[in-house]
Structure formats: structure tokens, C-alpha cells
Design a protein around this motif. Structure first.
Motif, PDB file in Angstrom:
ATOM      1  N   GLU A 252       1.438  -0.915  -0.249  1.00 15.42           N
ATOM      2  CA  GLU A 252      -0.132  -0.424  -0.126  1.00 15.42           C
ATOM      3  C   GLU A 252       0.564   1.149  -0.233  1.00 15.42           C
ATOM      4  N   PHE A 253       0.547   2.696  -0.794  1.00 17.91           N
ATOM      5  CA  PHE A 253       0.776   3.422  -0.145  1.00 17.91           C
ATOM      6  C   PHE A 253       0.657   4.520   1.209  1.00 17.91           C
ATOM      7  N   ALA A 254       1.787   4.843   1.166  1.00 16.86           N
ATOM      8  CA  ALA A 254       1.467   6.250   2.432  1.00 16.86           C
ATOM      9  C   ALA A 254       2.416   7.009   2.321  1.00 16.86           C
ATOM     10  N   ASP A 255       2.243   8.366   2.479  1.00 14.42           N
ATOM     11  CA  ASP A 255       3.171   9.380   2.870  1.00 14.42           C
ATOM     12  C   ASP A 255       4.293   9.059   1.418  1.00 14.42           C
ATOM     13  N   GLY A 256       4.241   8.898   0.159  1.00 13.98           N
ATOM     14  CA  GLY A 256       4.852   8.957  -0.743  1.00 13.98           C
ATOM     15  C   GLY A 256       5.068   7.891  -1.063  1.00 13.98           C
ATOM     16  N   PHE A 257       5.752   7.112   0.040  1.00 15.85           N
ATOM     17  CA  PHE A 257       6.194   5.248  -0.212  1.00 15.85           C
ATOM     18  C   PHE A 257       5.425   4.297  -0.231  1.00 15.85           C
ATOM     19  N   LEU A 258       5.838   3.719  -0.728  1.00 13.95           N
ATOM     20  CA  LEU A 258       5.036   2.334  -1.554  1.00 13.95           C
ATOM     21  C   LEU A 258       6.177   1.077  -0.269  1.00 13.95           C
ATOM     22  N   VAL A 259       5.173   1.115   0.786  1.00 12.47           N
ATOM     23  CA  VAL A 259       4.712   0.071   1.910  1.00 12.47           C
ATOM     24  C   VAL A 259       5.065  -1.566   1.614  1.00 12.47           C
ATOM     25  N   LEU A 260       5.495  -2.362   1.790  1.00 10.10           N
ATOM     26  CA  LEU A 260       5.525  -3.570   1.942  1.00 10.10           C
ATOM     27  C   LEU A 260       5.833  -4.504   3.403  1.00 10.10           C
ATOM     28  N   SER A 261       4.985  -5.511   3.155  1.00 10.82           N
ATOM     29  CA  SER A 261       4.717  -6.496   4.267  1.00 10.82           C
ATOM     30  C   SER A 261       5.808  -7.970   3.335  1.00 10.82           C
ATOM     31  N   VAL A 262       6.908  -8.252   3.912  1.00 10.19           N
ATOM     32  CA  VAL A 262       7.138  -9.101   2.749  1.00 10.19           C
ATOM     33  C   VAL A 262       7.733 -10.784   4.356  1.00 10.19           C
ATOM     34  N   LYS A 263       8.136 -11.610   3.331  1.00  8.95           N
ATOM     35  CA  LYS A 263       8.304 -12.611   4.267  1.00  8.95           C
ATOM     36  C   LYS A 263      10.129 -12.354   5.026  1.00  8.95           C
ATOM     37  N   ASP A 264      11.379 -12.336   3.631  1.00  8.04           N
ATOM     38  CA  ASP A 264      12.376 -11.958   4.024  1.00  8.04           C
ATOM     39  C   ASP A 264      13.215 -11.034   3.514  1.00  8.04           C
ATOM     40  N   ALA A 265      13.220  -9.524   4.072  1.00 11.53           N
ATOM     41  CA  ALA A 265      13.176  -8.336   3.880  1.00 11.53           C
ATOM     42  C   ALA A 265      15.215  -8.057   2.885  1.00 11.53           C
ATOM     43  N   ARG A 266      15.845  -9.198   2.939  1.00  7.21           N
ATOM     44  CA  ARG A 266      17.194  -9.075   2.703  1.00  7.21           C
ATOM     45  C   ARG A 266      17.356  -8.774   1.340  1.00  7.21           C
ATOM     46  N   ARG A 267      16.192 -10.657   1.359  1.00  3.32           N
ATOM     47  CA  ARG A 267      16.260 -11.481  -0.030  1.00  3.32           C
ATOM     48  C   ARG A 267      15.208 -10.256  -1.387  1.00  3.32           C
ATOM     49  N   SER A 268      14.600 -10.202  -0.547  1.00  2.96           N
ATOM     50  CA  SER A 268      13.093  -9.703  -0.996  1.00  2.96           C
ATOM     51  C   SER A 268      13.856  -8.777  -2.092  1.00  2.96           C
ATOM     52  N   LEU A 269      13.985  -7.458  -1.515  1.00  3.80           N
ATOM     53  CA  LEU A 269      14.149  -6.094  -1.364  1.00  3.80           C
ATOM     54  C   LEU A 269      15.098  -6.353  -3.208  1.00  3.80           C
ATOM     55  N   PRO A 270      15.981  -7.048  -3.251  1.00  6.80           N
ATOM     56  CA  PRO A 270      16.796  -6.513  -4.874  1.00  6.80           C
ATOM     57  C   PRO A 270      16.052  -7.021  -6.034  1.00  6.80           C
ATOM     58  N   ALA A 271      15.603  -8.039  -5.809  1.00  7.69           N
ATOM     59  CA  ALA A 271      14.253  -8.864  -6.492  1.00  7.69           C
ATOM     60  C   ALA A 271      12.981  -7.643  -7.337  1.00  7.69           C
ATOM     61  N   LEU A 272      12.641  -6.850  -6.286  1.00  6.48           N
ATOM     62  CA  LEU A 272      11.710  -5.431  -6.130  1.00  6.48           C
ATOM     63  C   LEU A 272      12.412  -4.665  -6.655  1.00  6.48           C
ATOM     64  N   LEU A 273      13.469  -4.301  -6.673  1.00  5.33           N
ATOM     65  CA  LEU A 273      14.234  -3.017  -6.306  1.00  5.33           C
ATOM     66  C   LEU A 273      14.368  -3.194  -8.743  1.00  5.33           C
ATOM     67  N   GLN A 274      14.023  -4.475  -8.765  1.00  2.00           N
ATOM     68  CA  GLN A 274      14.931  -5.171 -10.292  1.00  2.00           C
ATOM     69  C   GLN A 274      13.340  -4.590 -11.628  1.00  2.00           C
ATOM     70  N   VAL A 275      12.274  -4.551 -10.560  1.00  2.00           N
ATOM     71  CA  VAL A 275      10.856  -3.744 -11.750  1.00  2.00           C
ATOM     72  C   VAL A 275      11.125  -2.846 -11.051  1.00  2.00           C
TER      73      VAL A 275
END
Length: 316
Positions: A252-275
Motif C-alpha cells: 500500500e502507499f503511505a506518505d509517498g512511499f510504497l510500503v510492503l510487508s514481506v517474508k524476508d526483506a534482505r532477499r526480497s528487496l533486490p528482486a523488487l528493485l529490478q522491476v
């Protein structure tokens, strides 16, 4: 200690508190969190008998806030957000005057003043003028003053607002100590999430005059699940893109940020930043501020709502 049932307060068509129902137990530290205008200060005004409710009922220490206001006031202490001690008097003199106003018996007056000064760490400075006190010392003096008549309930309105980090931690220590030694129930309002997390047994998040969440700090944070990723992006489709990943639980969006709940941020973030085209990105474990954003759609601001009497004056 406090029972609230369907409490409502309206001002010329504006509903500030909307059917509030809540129970607060004896010796509990209860945090009332809300943005400016959410209704928390109005709620405390009613519980402290500074305002009469439009409808509904509430009792404090067994006394009705409308039918028995004097008994309620005898049962409570208030630490105002704005300093209200006389800075030309000494700490001891301020407490002596307050003890007279609250009819503390003469045979125990000095002993009681010494007790509360010792409790808040000001006994050695009791004969110094308040104008020589630091901001943290003044706030602790106000806590001592509120405790003089042995109240059952203390209202702390933004007790550490404006204090430096070291003074804030010192104040937390004394708040915990007074709960333990004075056996008092505390209702705390604060914009500092770490303060609420550290001090409160339970937290009520109030928004638009209603309690939208009520639980322990740990349970509120656990309700978000997983880690939190915040991505600063102007891509309106970013949320839809993120939801396609199976590790994304919420987006969801809040204060100009896309805020995500994920299982493992260290592994998830690189994949998200690719797209997702991002200006910046960060991740963390859930905090109470994340809970607040999820519930209200905005970030709680670290600013005061104004002191009790200042707020009350505009309705006078």
C-alpha cells in the motif's frame, strides 16, 4: 480503574469522540496514540472532568465523571504538556502550595513532599528555584506535584516532548519507578513510538474519535507480519507490480512511499528493485509507527497537540 462506555463529544456538528468504549486496569500503563485531531486529548479532557461529554458514560476510580467530578479530581493527577510550575519559587515551595490546594494533611505534608521529590530524583535540588532546572527536571517536578495527593490515576500528556534523548530516557526510568512504587495507573499520550513501545502495557490507537486497534505493543507489531520495505517511487503501478511476487504479503502507499510487508526483506528487496523504479528504499522489522501507518494511512507526527488547558481554553 477506568470504564468508558459509548462516550461521545461533539462541537457544533463536529464529532471529536465517537462512541468510545474502553476499560483500563489498575496499575496499567495505557498508551493513547493518535495524530493531531484524532480525539485523544478530548477523551482525556472528559476523563479529567475538564469537558462534559455529549453522551455516554465513564467512571474513574469508581466515580462518574459527570455526577461526581470532585471525586474524580481527587483521584487523578495530571502532568501538563506545557510547564505550569512557578519558576520563581523553589521546587519545594511549588509542591508545598500544591499540597495546600489538595488538602494534604499537615502532619504528613513535609514527609510526602520529601517522598515524591526523592522518587523523581530532585530531593537534592528541592531548595533551588525552578528557573535553574533543566527541561527534564521541570517535567519531573510536575510528576512529583501530580503524585502529592496519592492519586489512583495519572494522565501524562506528552511527558517527554522537547527533551533531549538522554533526558527522555531518564524520564522513562522515573515513569517506570512511579508505577512500581506508587501503584498508580497511567494514561500516556505521546507521539514518540519508541516511548509507547517501551512504557505501555497496552496501546489504543485512536483515529477520527474511535479506537481502531487495542492490544499490547508486541501483538500490534506482530499483526503486520514479516519485515517492512519502504520504497520511494512515483510509479503508480508499483503496488500492482509488487503484489505479483509471492513473498509480498501486503502492499500500500503511505506518505509517498510504497510500503510492503514481506517474508524476508534482505532477499526480497533486490528482486523488487529490478522491476520498480525507485528513488530510495529501506527495510526494517515492524514498529509501532508501521502499525499506525497501516491503521490510519499516515505517519504520526512528533509534535504536540497543545497542553490540556490551552486546548480547553478554545472551548471555554
Amino acid at each position: 480503574m477506568i470504564n468508558i462506555r459509548s462516550l461521545v463529544k461533539r462541537y457544533n456538528g463536529l464529532t471529536a469522540v465517537d462512541g468510545l468504549t474502553l476499560d483500563i486496569g489498575e496499575n496499567e500503563v495505557f498508551g493513547l496514540l493518535g495524530a493531531n485531531g484524532a480525539g485523544k486529548t478530548t477523551t482525556i479532557h472528559m476523563l479529567a472532568t475538564l469537558l462534559k461529554p455529549t453522551s455516554g458514560t465513564a467512571t474513574v476510580n469508581g466515580f462518574d465523571i459527570v455526577a461526581q467530578p470532585s471525586k474524580v479530581r481527587e483521584s487523578i493527577g495530571i502532568v501538563f504538556q506545557a510547564p505550569s510550575s512557578d519558576d520563581m519559587l523553589t521546587g519545594y515551595e511549588n509542591l508545598h502550595i500544591h499540597s495546600l490546594l489538595y488538602s494534604v494533611p499537615g502532619n504528613i505534608r513535609k514527609k510526602r513532599i520529601d517522598e515524591v521529590l526523592e522518587l523523581v530524583g530532585l530531593f537534592d535540588r528541592r531548595h533551588d528555584r525552578v528557573k535553574t532546572y533543566s527541561g527534564g527536571m521541570r517535567r519531573r517536578l510536575e510528576i512529583a506535584r501530580g503524585l502529592l495527593h496519592k492519586p489512583k490515576v495519572m494522565f501524562l500528556d506528552e511527558p517527554t516532548l522537547g527533551l533531549d534523548p538522554a533526558s527522555r530516557e531518564t524520564m522513562w526510568k522515573y515513569v517506570r519507578r512511579l508505577v512500581k512504587e506508587e501503584k498508580v495507573t497511567i494514561i500516556l499520550t505521546t507521539h514518540y513510538m519508541e516511548e509507547a513501545d517501551l512504557l505501555c502495557d497496552r496501546i489504543g490507537v485512536i483515529d477520527k474519535g474511535r479506537i481502531v486497534a487495542l492490544d499490547t505493543p508486541a501483538n500490534l507489531k506482530a499483526s503486520l507480519g514479516g519485515d517492512i520495505i519502504r520504497i520511494k517511487t512515483h510509479d503508480k503501478n508499483a503496488g500492482e507490480i509488487a503484489r505479483k511476487f509471492d513473498f509480498v504479503q501486503k502492499a500500500e502507499f503511505a506518505d509517498g512511499f510504497l510500503v510492503l510487508s514481506v517474508k524476508d526483506a534482505r532477499r526480497s528487496l533486490p528482486a523488487l528493485l529490478q522491476v520498480i523504479e525507485a528513488e530510495s528504499a529501506e527495510f526494517s522489522s515492524p514498529t509501532l509507527n508501521d502499525v499506525f501507518i497501516r491503521l490510519t494511512g499516515r505517519n504520526i507526527k512528533e509534535e504536540a497537540e497543545g497542553g490540556f488547558m490551552e486546548r480547553f481554553a478554545k472551548y471555554d
